[in-house]
Design an enzyme around this catalytic site. Structure first.
Site, PDB file in Angstrom:
ATOM      1  N   HIS A  10       0.905  -1.242  -0.030  1.00 10.03           N
ATOM      2  CA  HIS A  10      -0.050  -0.143  -0.140  1.00 10.03           C
ATOM      3  C   HIS A  10       0.827   1.183  -0.106  1.00 10.03           C
ATOM      4  CE1 HIS A  10       1.022   1.017   4.277  1.00 10.03           C
ATOM      5  NE2 HIS A  10       0.700  -0.334   4.278  1.00 10.03           N
ATOM      6  N   GLU A  90      -2.575  -6.822   7.497  1.00  8.45           N
ATOM      7  CA  GLU A  90      -1.157  -6.808   8.222  1.00  8.45           C
ATOM      8  C   GLU A  90      -0.942  -7.402   9.561  1.00  8.45           C
ATOM      9  OE1 GLU A  90       2.065  -6.667   8.143  1.00  8.45           O
ATOM     10  OE2 GLU A  90       2.409  -4.449   7.727  1.00  8.45           O
TER      11      GLU A  90
END
Length: 195
Positions: A10, A90
């Site tokens: 990202h 994550e």
């Protein structure tokens, strides 16, 4: 052997810029992160055109979804035509999420030092916290299920687990691996290469 997979981390968030542990906090990318996502989309367009025959999958977090949508827009395809997979989120930093290491040291002296001794297997405090090894065990089933060419937008921790799993990078090295937000990672067979 793994099929062709392109991984994109990202784009940058304000917390990345501040050195805050994001983990599973649902943060947004910033202006610099949007530029990174757009550039990665243009790079993917050079590599795979419009991605015909590719599966597009992202972590369900806001920062990865916006990155994927910007990548797809830069490729000239429908931004929302992708799926998400919760296994791609994550690593969880538990009670440390949202803090800098300086703040953690001030609150709990010695904790960051304990993590540095064995960053791969260290589990921060908190019921939801994970070590990188726990993250690797979470992501392995997803990786084994990938059977077609794929573009995946995910997080730095996930990419570190790839280097440990696919390239058999030592735990200590994988745990501190720098994961750029402005490059594309290619996995094909058993080879990983930053593009």
């Amino acid at each position: 052997m793994y099929p062709l997979i392109y991984f994109v981390r990202h784009g940058e968030t304000d917390w990345n810029a501040e050195g805050r542990l994001q983990g599973q906090a649902d943060t947004d990318i910033n202006a610099h992160g949007r530029d990174q996502a757009d550039r990665n989309g243009r790079r993917l367009a050079e590599l795979i055109g419009r991605g015909d025959g590719f599966d597009f999958v992202a972590s369900p977090m806001r920062r990865t979804r916006e990155t994927m949508e910007r990548v797809r827009t830069a490729m000239g395809v429908e931004p929302s035509a992708y799926r998400t997979d919760a296994r791609l989120v994550e690593v969880s930093f538990g009670d440390w999420q949202g803090s800098t290491f300086a703040e953690i040291e001030a609150e709990s002296p010695g904790s960051p030092k304990a993590r540095r001794r064995d960053k791969w297997n260290f589990q921060p405090p908190g019921t939801s916290a994970e070590s990188y090894e726990m993250l690797r065990q979470r992501i392995l089933p997803w990786l084994m299920e990938v059977t077609q060419k794929t573009v995946c937008v995910t997080h730095g921790g996930i990419i570190r687990t790839l280097f440990r799993t696919v390239a058999e990078m030592p735990e200590r090295e994988a745990a501190i691996l720098s994961v750029p937000q402005d490059r594309v990672l290619k996995l094909e067979g058993q080879f990983l290469d930053w593009l």
